[in-house]
Design a protein around this motif. Structure first.
Motif, short mmCIF file in Angstrom:
data_model
loop_
_atom_site.label_atom_id
_atom_site.label_comp_id
_atom_site.label_asym_id
_atom_site.label_seq_id
_atom_site.Cartn_x
_atom_site.Cartn_y
_atom_site.Cartn_z
N ALA B 212 28.31 -35.31 22.87
CA ALA B 212 28.06 -33.93 23.29
C ALA B 212 27.53 -33.88 24.72
CB ALA B 212 27.07 -33.28 22.34
N PRO B 213 28.07 -32.99 25.55
CA PRO B 213 27.62 -32.91 26.94
C PRO B 213 26.24 -32.27 27.07
CG PRO B 213 29.22 -31.17 26.51
CD PRO B 213 29.14 -32.00 25.26
N GLY B 214 25.90 -31.35 26.16
CA GLY B 214 24.63 -30.64 26.28
C GLY B 214 23.81 -30.77 25.00
N ARG B 215 23.16 -29.68 24.64
CA ARG B 215 22.34 -29.70 23.42
C ARG B 215 23.23 -29.81 22.19
NH1 ARG B 215 18.52 -24.52 23.77
NH2 ARG B 215 20.55 -23.55 23.54
N VAL B 216 22.68 -30.39 21.14
CA VAL B 216 23.38 -30.44 19.85
C VAL B 216 22.52 -29.71 18.83
CG1 VAL B 216 24.40 -31.89 18.07
CG2 VAL B 216 24.37 -32.67 20.43
N ILE B 217 23.11 -28.74 18.16
CA ILE B 217 22.40 -27.96 17.15
C ILE B 217 23.05 -28.27 15.81
CG2 ILE B 217 21.82 -25.62 16.39
CD1 ILE B 217 22.18 -24.86 19.44
N ILE B 218 22.27 -28.84 14.91
CA ILE B 218 22.86 -29.30 13.63
C ILE B 218 22.25 -28.50 12.49
CG2 ILE B 218 23.19 -31.27 12.09
CD1 ILE B 218 23.10 -33.08 14.52
N ALA B 219 23.09 -27.82 11.73
CA ALA B 219 22.63 -27.05 10.57
C ALA B 219 22.92 -27.81 9.29
CB ALA B 219 23.31 -25.69 10.53
N ASP B 315 26.54 -26.15 24.76
CA ASP B 315 25.96 -26.42 23.45
C ASP B 315 27.04 -26.83 22.44
OD1 ASP B 315 23.39 -25.89 24.20
OD2 ASP B 315 23.27 -23.90 23.28
N THR B 316 26.70 -27.77 21.58
CA THR B 316 27.57 -28.14 20.46
C THR B 316 26.83 -27.82 19.17
OG1 THR B 316 28.55 -29.97 21.72
CG2 THR B 316 28.78 -30.05 19.31
#
Lengths: 528, 528
Positions: B212-219, B315-316
């Motif tokens: 991922a180039p930026g932040r990773v948000i994992i739910a 964001d990813t």
């Protein structure tokens, strides 16, 4: 030296009114100078958060205001999400409709049901354009700025049931001559690989019918005429009769038979009332309700509420369809109810009883590579489907400034300077509840959701000129507490305020209405 | 010659109170003579046809009446559909709870949030019984009639994340010694083959975070502690910090860290308020909301309504969960909204970002073949899942008179004469709407659905003793027509009846409430 055409003065404007950012109610508008052409006019079915809504149609207010410029509505094929809006739109938008022959038949059945659309002008046309299968066609529109291709719903079936394969060389020819813009079906853009041929259904249905010990009940879309033909053939192979249940299926079968789209031996098709006199192993029933629609034939059968079909020991039910997104729960409940009644049920998760009609990724790539459009607008899909399709185009090397993920209402303008989103027109859903028409600005749905979430309490007090209570205060409630519990609260209030409590409507009345799904008659406002 | 035990006098009674014929609110009751043992006590989340309902719990009225006989509630593992009902049930059913260590922690977090359950007795137990993985365990209950095995949720993972594999030899040993009854997880009984190991998630999450180039948000699920550990490890591998968003996830992470179930380097886990100060490529955020729950962190983020996380370029978002049946549409809408905000989204249809926790057909067969029970009751599943599981048992050669497809509330009785369904007890869903408790006999939900479908019209008329109108008749409506349209109708009525029209509530009030999802305060009944 090639002769160069003078550049047109007006830009080409693309105005999607439905099907972009959603599944259903497909409608695409092309506008150039004084001419407007519409592709498809579909409906969408309501979800559970739209209480009381029967149908959803596109907002055609822009077109009605411009109706003198509208040259016609071109129909790609005769499924509900492409033609279902016509009966509701044509009364206000009096323009000719052009449709391939079978769709023409399906539209005619639909329009004849309503007084206001019985005289609409619908032309049957013979497709000779690139994407060509008998129930459906892609459309190529020659605009002053170049060719625009709209695939409609498509998949690339090399062995279609009726032998009419997609005309890939013609598509390639178009691509060689230059395609300005491609609209392509995105419904299954998330799915890798190829969509299987309809042909595998021939074997699958033959096995399902041949292997069943008793009656076979097959549910599919009423407009999926080729599937109905496959069932008739399977029935004949195993010495069975076929009867049809569900108003729209009966009407479509009659039309398709008259037009020569259905081929059955004499005596194969029988009225449903004759089925009772036949041995179970000689019967195939076809019904509507493959999406779990609440009032459909299959759902009534599953609930034991059908007058035509009562399930019995040994019945096999085949659900020859995939749930449309949003219908998963209704379909699952229908399957569960059929199983509870003792039927054997074949459905897509456990048996190969449906092949969908939309291209998967490899076919979408083929379409992009054959047509090589300057501009590409993915259509027919929820937002993530459109994005997945755009991603495919990007991976194939399409220029990023030529790919536009639009949603309903956004205006894309194409001219010599390129393409650009320049604004928007109203394209929100129009909700139909019987004769009531609601748009997204309507407070009705919001109020209904509030009522549903919280119920309603009404206080009724007579007050004299001095602001003094003139009698007992009445409090009426519905949907917020069980009357018994509410009574306790109101008893406490009454002690202080002399308040009384009553249900707005006796619960039995509500209950009866809830069970029969009756609508208030139109005159009820006056009689309350 | 083996010593024969005297036959017990009382039959063994099986009373499923939840999870049979539905996904969720799992609860199984075993009764023999004076002893009652309960397995699990879960919740179910409401669907869109249950307006205003917050939660659904099992009906424990039978158990409350018999509470002196209840020896305890055994918990298989700490997911909401197995423990979520405890805070609502324990105040009325004061019995001890026994749970594996991690579930014990998750339950304690839950019970501490409420005054009425803060003193409930919960015992942590160390499993040593057949099915054994650290977050979960199968349960073997020795009854006077023989061994009963309840698998809980299970899959056979030969390479689990924490190295604790399922104890197959112990299961085989049980099977050899004779198993009276098997309850086995049916959630994925329609799925052929094997469920993949959780191990593949380690690589998948590592790739997602690393690429991922930026932040990773994992739910994911707040109670899926092993997945949270995998994310922490992936973050550390790529030099990222992890912050948690969503009340239940923050609470569970704190508990699991304290108990040693989560292992993070010092400084890896940071409070969400510190994230703003970190470079995007150093950030992983974990959130609740993988099921599209309306008030969850991820749904707020997707709508741009989160105070903690505002999406930005690069964001990813990874949705590391599969939609529970019924949640498909909510999850899809969340994905669409995230994409619309410009995030890259990885979800199960397009990327391998989740492995579910339930056995597929080959594992179910293995369980049946290892335990070889005299009686088999499929549990945890909608009706078609239970039937598919029963079909598997039948195909493996289980005696048809030993397979029972039960639904909630049906009583199965086992004694020397065999097994038989002998009746039923109340086991309908109990709906919780704030402090309001509704059962299926409640008219509230029916009234709410009616209100939602049709709206409400209230007529208010003063009538004197002679039945004559004493003043203007007032008509108030909500949710049936737009005020403008309704006005026309009421204008016509007024001409004749001197009626006036007013909205029950000004539409702006409804709208505001609809947007903020505020509940009426409890005191509102008194203040209306």
């Amino acid at each position: 030296m090639t002769e160069s055409r003078p550049l047109p003065e007006a830009p080409l404007r693309i105005l999607p009114l439905g099907g972009l950012g959603e599944i259903g109610k497909n409608m695409m508008v092309l506008e150039c100078g004084d001419d407007i052409i519409i592709v498809d006019c579909g409906i969408q079915f309501p979800t559970e958060d739209m209480p009381g809504v029967d149908l959803i149609i596109p907002d055609v207010s822009y077109l009605v205001a411009q109706s003198h410029r509208v040259r016609g509505i071109l129909i790609t094929h005769g499924h509900e999400d492409h033609i279902g809006g016509l009966p509701h739109v044509l009364p206000d938008l009096d323009v000719p409709v052009y449709a391939p022959k079978l769709a023409h038949g399906l539209i005619t059945v639909k329009l004849n049901e309503r007084r206001r659309t019985r005289d609409a002008v619908v032309h049957a046309i013979e497709p000779e354009e690139p994407v060509h299968i008998p129930d459906a066609m892609g459309i190529c529109i020659e605009t002053p700025w170049g060719s625009v291709i709209h695939t409609g719903d498509f998949k690339i079936d090399h062995t279609p049931v009726d032998g009419h394969t997609i005309d890939l060389p013609a598509l390639a020819e178009r691509g060689k001559n230059g395609v300005l813009l491609l609209f392509s079906d995105s419904t299954y853009a998330e799915l890798p690989g190829y969509t299987p041929s309809e042909q595998i259904m021939t074997d699958a249905l033959d096995r399902a019918v041949g292997g069943a010990p008793g009656r076979v009940i097959i549910a599919t879309f009423a407009s999926l005429i080729s599937r109905i033909q496959q069932v008739i053939t399977a029935a004949e192979n195993h010495g069975r009769h076929v009867a049809f249940v569900g108003r729209s299926m009966v009407a479509n079968v009659q039309m398709a038979t008259e037009m020569g789209y259905l081929d059955a031996l004499p005596g194969t098709i029988v009225p449903v009332r004759d089925v009772a006199g036949l041995p179970a192993e000689r019967v195939v029933l076809m019904t509507t309700g493959s999406q779990g629609e609440p009032t459909s034939a299959l759902v009534r059968i599953a609930k034991g509420e059908s007058r035509d079909v009562v399930l019995m020991e040994g019945d096999t039910v085949v659900i020859s369809a995939t749930p449309i997104p949003g219908n998963e729960r209704a379909v699952s409940q229908t399957i569960d109810n059929l199983l509870r009644q003792g039927a054997r049920v074949l459905y897509d998760r456990i048996a190969p009883v449906h092949v969908h009609g939309h291209a998967s990724q490899e076919e979408l790539k083929l379409m992009l590579n054959l047509t090589r459009p300057r501009y590409f607008v993915p259509v027919h899909g929820e937002y993530r489907h459109l994005r997945a399709h755009a991603q495919l185009a990007w991976e194939l090397g399409a220029a990023p400034d030529g790919i536009f993920v639009l949603e309903d209402g956004e205006i894309l303008e194409i001219d010599q300077d390129g393409a650009e989103v320049v604004g928007s027109i109203p394209a929100g859903p129009i909700y139909l509840d019987g004769p009531t028409v609601m748009d997204t600005d309507s407070v009705v749905l919001r109020e209904r959701r509030s009522l549903a979430r919280d119920g309603v309490v009404v206080v009724c007090a007579g007050v004299d000129q001095d602001g003094e209570l003139t009698g007992q205060v009445q409090v009426a409630g519905s949907g917020f507490m069980d009357p018994g519990d509410a009574k306790d609260i109101f008893k406490r209030l009454r002690r202080r305020w002399r308040w009384g409590f009553q249900a707005i409507c006796p619960p039995t009345t509500w209950t009866k209405r809830a069970q029969t799904s009756e609508k208030l008659p139109d005159s009820s406002y006056a009689t309350i």
